[in-house]
Design a protein around this motif. Structure first.
Motif, PDB file in Angstrom:
ATOM      1  N   ALA A 112       0.831  -1.201   0.000  1.00 36.08           N
ATOM      2  CA  ALA A 112       0.000   0.000   0.000  1.00 36.08           C
ATOM      3  C   ALA A 112       0.868   1.253   0.000  1.00 36.08           C
ATOM      4  CB  ALA A 112      -0.925  -0.020   1.223  1.00 36.08           C
ATOM      5  N   GLU A 113       1.985   1.212   0.707  1.00 35.86           N
ATOM      6  CA  GLU A 113       2.886   2.372   0.742  1.00 35.86           C
ATOM      7  C   GLU A 113       3.483   2.640  -0.633  1.00 35.86           C
ATOM      8  OE1 GLU A 113       2.901  -0.122   2.833  1.00 35.86           O
ATOM      9  OE2 GLU A 113       2.390   0.775   4.781  1.00 35.86           O
ATOM     10  N   THR A 131      -6.073   5.325   3.244  1.00 35.63           N
ATOM     11  CA  THR A 131      -7.150   5.291   2.252  1.00 35.63           C
ATOM     12  C   THR A 131      -6.839   4.279   1.161  1.00 35.63           C
ATOM     13  OG1 THR A 131      -7.639   7.624   2.671  1.00 35.63           O
ATOM     14  CG2 THR A 131      -8.458   6.682   0.610  1.00 35.63           C
ATOM     15  N   VAL A 132      -5.589   4.272   0.688  1.00 41.90           N
ATOM     16  CA  VAL A 132      -5.175   3.328  -0.350  1.00 41.90           C
ATOM     17  C   VAL A 132      -5.244   1.898   0.175  1.00 41.90           C
ATOM     18  CG1 VAL A 132      -3.258   2.603  -1.826  1.00 41.90           C
ATOM     19  CG2 VAL A 132      -3.722   5.038  -1.485  1.00 41.90           C
ATOM     20  N   ARG A 133      -4.794   1.693   1.417  1.00 45.40           N
ATOM     21  CA  ARG A 133      -4.817   0.344   1.987  1.00 45.40           C
ATOM     22  C   ARG A 133      -6.251  -0.170   2.111  1.00 45.40           C
ATOM     23  NH1 ARG A 133      -1.774   1.181   5.957  1.00 45.40           N
ATOM     24  NH2 ARG A 133       0.117   0.166   5.170  1.00 45.40           N
ATOM     25  N   ARG A 134      -7.159   0.702   2.575  1.00 48.79           N
ATOM     26  CA  ARG A 134      -8.563   0.282   2.698  1.00 48.79           C
ATOM     27  C   ARG A 134      -9.142  -0.083   1.332  1.00 48.79           C
ATOM     28  NH1 ARG A 134      -8.987   4.436   6.656  1.00 48.79           N
ATOM     29  NH2 ARG A 134      -9.702   5.894   5.043  1.00 48.79           N
ATOM     30  N   LYS A 135      -8.814   0.710   0.324  1.00 48.37           N
ATOM     31  CA  LYS A 135      -9.333   0.424  -1.014  1.00 48.37           C
ATOM     32  C   LYS A 135      -8.777  -0.899  -1.541  1.00 48.37           C
ATOM     33  CE  LYS A 135     -11.622   2.430  -3.305  1.00 48.37           C
ATOM     34  NZ  LYS A 135     -13.073   2.257  -3.593  1.00 48.37           N
ATOM     35  N   LYS A 149       1.643 -12.140   1.485  1.00 53.34           N
ATOM     36  CA  LYS A 149       2.615 -11.579   2.426  1.00 53.34           C
ATOM     37  C   LYS A 149       4.021 -11.953   1.994  1.00 53.34           C
ATOM     38  CE  LYS A 149       2.600 -10.551   7.334  1.00 53.34           C
ATOM     39  NZ  LYS A 149       2.039 -10.906   8.666  1.00 53.34           N
ATOM     40  N   LYS A 150       4.879 -10.944   1.873  1.00 51.71           N
ATOM     41  CA  LYS A 150       6.289 -11.142   1.586  1.00 51.71           C
ATOM     42  C   LYS A 150       7.080 -10.680   2.794  1.00 51.71           C
ATOM     43  CE  LYS A 150       6.690 -11.079  -3.419  1.00 51.71           C
ATOM     44  NZ  LYS A 150       7.401 -10.464  -4.572  1.00 51.71           N
ATOM     45  N   GLY A 151       7.528 -11.652   3.566  1.00 50.50           N
ATOM     46  CA  GLY A 151       8.173 -11.287   4.834  1.00 50.50           C
ATOM     47  C   GLY A 151       7.146 -10.680   5.763  1.00 50.50           C
ATOM     48  N   LYS A 152       7.404  -9.447   6.157  1.00 54.06           N
ATOM     49  CA  LYS A 152       6.460  -8.742   7.011  1.00 54.06           C
ATOM     50  C   LYS A 152       5.589  -7.758   6.225  1.00 54.06           C
ATOM     51  CE  LYS A 152       9.321  -8.978  11.211  1.00 54.06           C
ATOM     52  NZ  LYS A 152       9.969  -8.186  12.287  1.00 54.06           N
ATOM     53  N   THR A 153       5.766  -7.729   4.913  1.00 54.84           N
ATOM     54  CA  THR A 153       5.070  -6.758   4.079  1.00 54.84           C
ATOM     55  C   THR A 153       3.920  -7.428   3.322  1.00 54.84           C
ATOM     56  OG1 THR A 153       7.133  -5.534   3.772  1.00 54.84           O
ATOM     57  CG2 THR A 153       5.324  -5.040   2.262  1.00 54.84           C
ATOM     58  N   VAL A 154       2.767  -6.777   3.332  1.00 51.64           N
ATOM     59  CA  VAL A 154       1.604  -7.244   2.577  1.00 51.64           C
ATOM     60  C   VAL A 154       1.608  -6.551   1.216  1.00 51.64           C
ATOM     61  CG1 VAL A 154      -0.910  -7.307   2.462  1.00 51.64           C
ATOM     62  CG2 VAL A 154       0.239  -7.672   4.646  1.00 51.64           C
ATOM     63  N   VAL A 155       1.561  -7.335   0.146  1.00 50.83           N
ATOM     64  CA  VAL A 155       1.593  -6.762  -1.202  1.00 50.83           C
ATOM     65  C   VAL A 155       0.320  -7.157  -1.956  1.00 50.83           C
ATOM     66  CG1 VAL A 155       4.100  -6.707  -1.339  1.00 50.83           C
ATOM     67  CG2 VAL A 155       2.876  -8.752  -2.096  1.00 50.83           C
TER      68      VAL A 155
END
Length: 421
Positions: A112-113, A131-135, A149-155
């Motif tokens: 999301a970032e 807002t982007v993450r919710r969408k 999930k890639k490591g600790k990051t959600v993609v």
């Protein structure tokens, strides 16, 4: 006063109005009880906007009646699919939809970032990361985006492989065209055809039950619960008296009428410990509850009981829940032997026995003999006697005959039963 909006946030209310206009088109403005005139006017205007080619207005003494005139035999798609394409949205919703899907269209996986940063650098569109993450999470729930999930990051990513496959295999579009006309969730096939700039140029369905697409959202929730083997809370509203009720049941199977297209959920009602069926067009909301540990056992029991099910009712009055019905008929042989063939074909497991010359007896055991009466009446004029362990069924049958005798001014009951009408 708020302005009229063609798009909607709440689908259930509109679903009821479209169904009323489609099924009960003879109603006028004053006959929509429990709804304000302003609400009626707004829903009517939406209907006229969405389905203008099919709206018919008839003038009567007490006002005009709005109805939908749709002939499935002449159409290449279900016009009521348009109702599913009317959800309201904000400016941010529509901007994010196109920009996010464009960013991910090449199969790239982003957090999301990262999506937020790229929106600013490539499109000069500033959005808060939440807002982007919710969408993105909303699109993941709706199946538009993939999430991992890639490591600790959600993609998030966009999988266009099905669309690319469809474009490369144009012959499959005939199957999609047929699916959107003939199956539940035909809306999905309609979306695919529109996305691929294609139309159904091959199929027409003579008897297609367009109105039942309005309950596909309810059906989808029920099928999800069945797949997870969960119990559910059904919020229903009676089509006869408008009473609302909540039932807790384990959903097991969907029954569909080949005559009317009407669909029913058959479930095990936890409170009464019995099977029961609910018309999908009376279900307003489905709430998943907990896992049903005995799901497979209940499903097996239902499959065994279906042999004694005439229609969709399990409400037998007998102690063992089964009613026995015996019908004696006069059938002239050999010229009318086709009647015997018909009873054997349509009798759903009942037995047909020849008692003596030209006299036959049909016997069966079912959960609810009330459901048999429309079929039994088709043998009027041949029936010599009818007996049922549910006395109300027997009484209703003879009362209906007595009413008909009065209409036709028939005095001799015996003559009427044994003669031809």
């Amino acid at each position: 006063m708020s302005d009229f909006q063609e798009l909607i946030k709440s689908f259930p209310k509109t679903r009821d109005y479209v169904r009323d206009f489609f099924v009960y088109g003879f109603k006028n403005r004053n006959e929509f009880k429990g709804k304000s005139p302003r609400t009626y006017d707004n829903e009517r205007r939406r209907l006229e906007s969405w389905l203008a080619p099919y709206v018919r207005k008839d003038h009567a003494a007490n006002g005009s009646n709005i109805s939908l005139a749709i002939d499935s035999n002449l159409l290449d798609t279900n016009p009521l699919f348009q109702v599913w394409k009317t959800k309201s949205f904000t400016d941010n919703d529509i901007v994010l939809h196109f920009l996010v899907t464009d960013l991910l269209s090449d199969g790239t996986k982003m957090s999301a970032e990262e999506i937020t940063d790229r929106l600013l650098s490539e499109y000069e569109a500033f959005f808060d990361v939440q807002t982007v993450r919710r969408k993105c999470n909303s699109y993941y729930k709706e199946g538009l985006l993939n999430k991992e999930k890639k490591g600790k990051t959600v993609v998030f990513s966009l999988d266009n492989a099905p669309v690319r496959w469809l474009k490369a295999n144009q012959n499959i579009l005939d199957a999609v065209s047929f699916y959107q006309m003939a199956e539940s969730f035909g809306m999905a096939g309609n979306h695919l055809l529109e996305h691929l700039d294609s139309q159904n140029r091959t199929f027409r369905v003579k008897h297609s039950f367009f109105v039942h697409t309005l309950e596909d959202e309810i059906l989808f929730s029920i099928l999800n619960a069945m797949n997870e083997k969960m119990s559910v809370a059904l919020e229903t509203r009676s089509s006869k008296n408008g009473m609302e009720n909540t039932a807790h049941c384990v959903p097991l199977q969907i029954f569909a009428s080949t005559r009317s297209g009407r669909r029913f959920l058959c479930g095990y009602v936890i409170k009464s410990r019995r099977f029961s069926c609910y018309r999908l067009d009376t279900v307003k909301r489905v709430t998943p509850l907990e896992k049903a540990g005995d799901y497979d056992m209940l499903l097996g029991k239902l499959n065994a009981n279906r042999e004694k099910l005439w229609g969709v009712s399990f409400q037998g009055k007998s102690r063992n829940h089964l009613d026995r019905l015996t019908m004696t008929l006069k059938i002239t042989e050999p010229s009318e032997h086709y009647i015997v063939d018909r009873i054997q074909r349509e009798g759903r497991g009942g037995t047909v026995t020849k008692i003596k010359e030209n006299i036959y007896q049909y016997e069966t055991e079912v959960f609810d003999c009330n459901e048999m009466l429309p079929w039994i009446r088709t043998f009027t004029g041949r029936i010599l006697s009818l007996k049922c362990t549910d006395e109300l069924v027997e009484k209703r049958f003879y009362q209906d005959l007595q009413t008909m005798y009065g209409m036709y001014q028939i005095q001799d009951l015996g003559t009427a039963c044994n003669g031809r009408m």
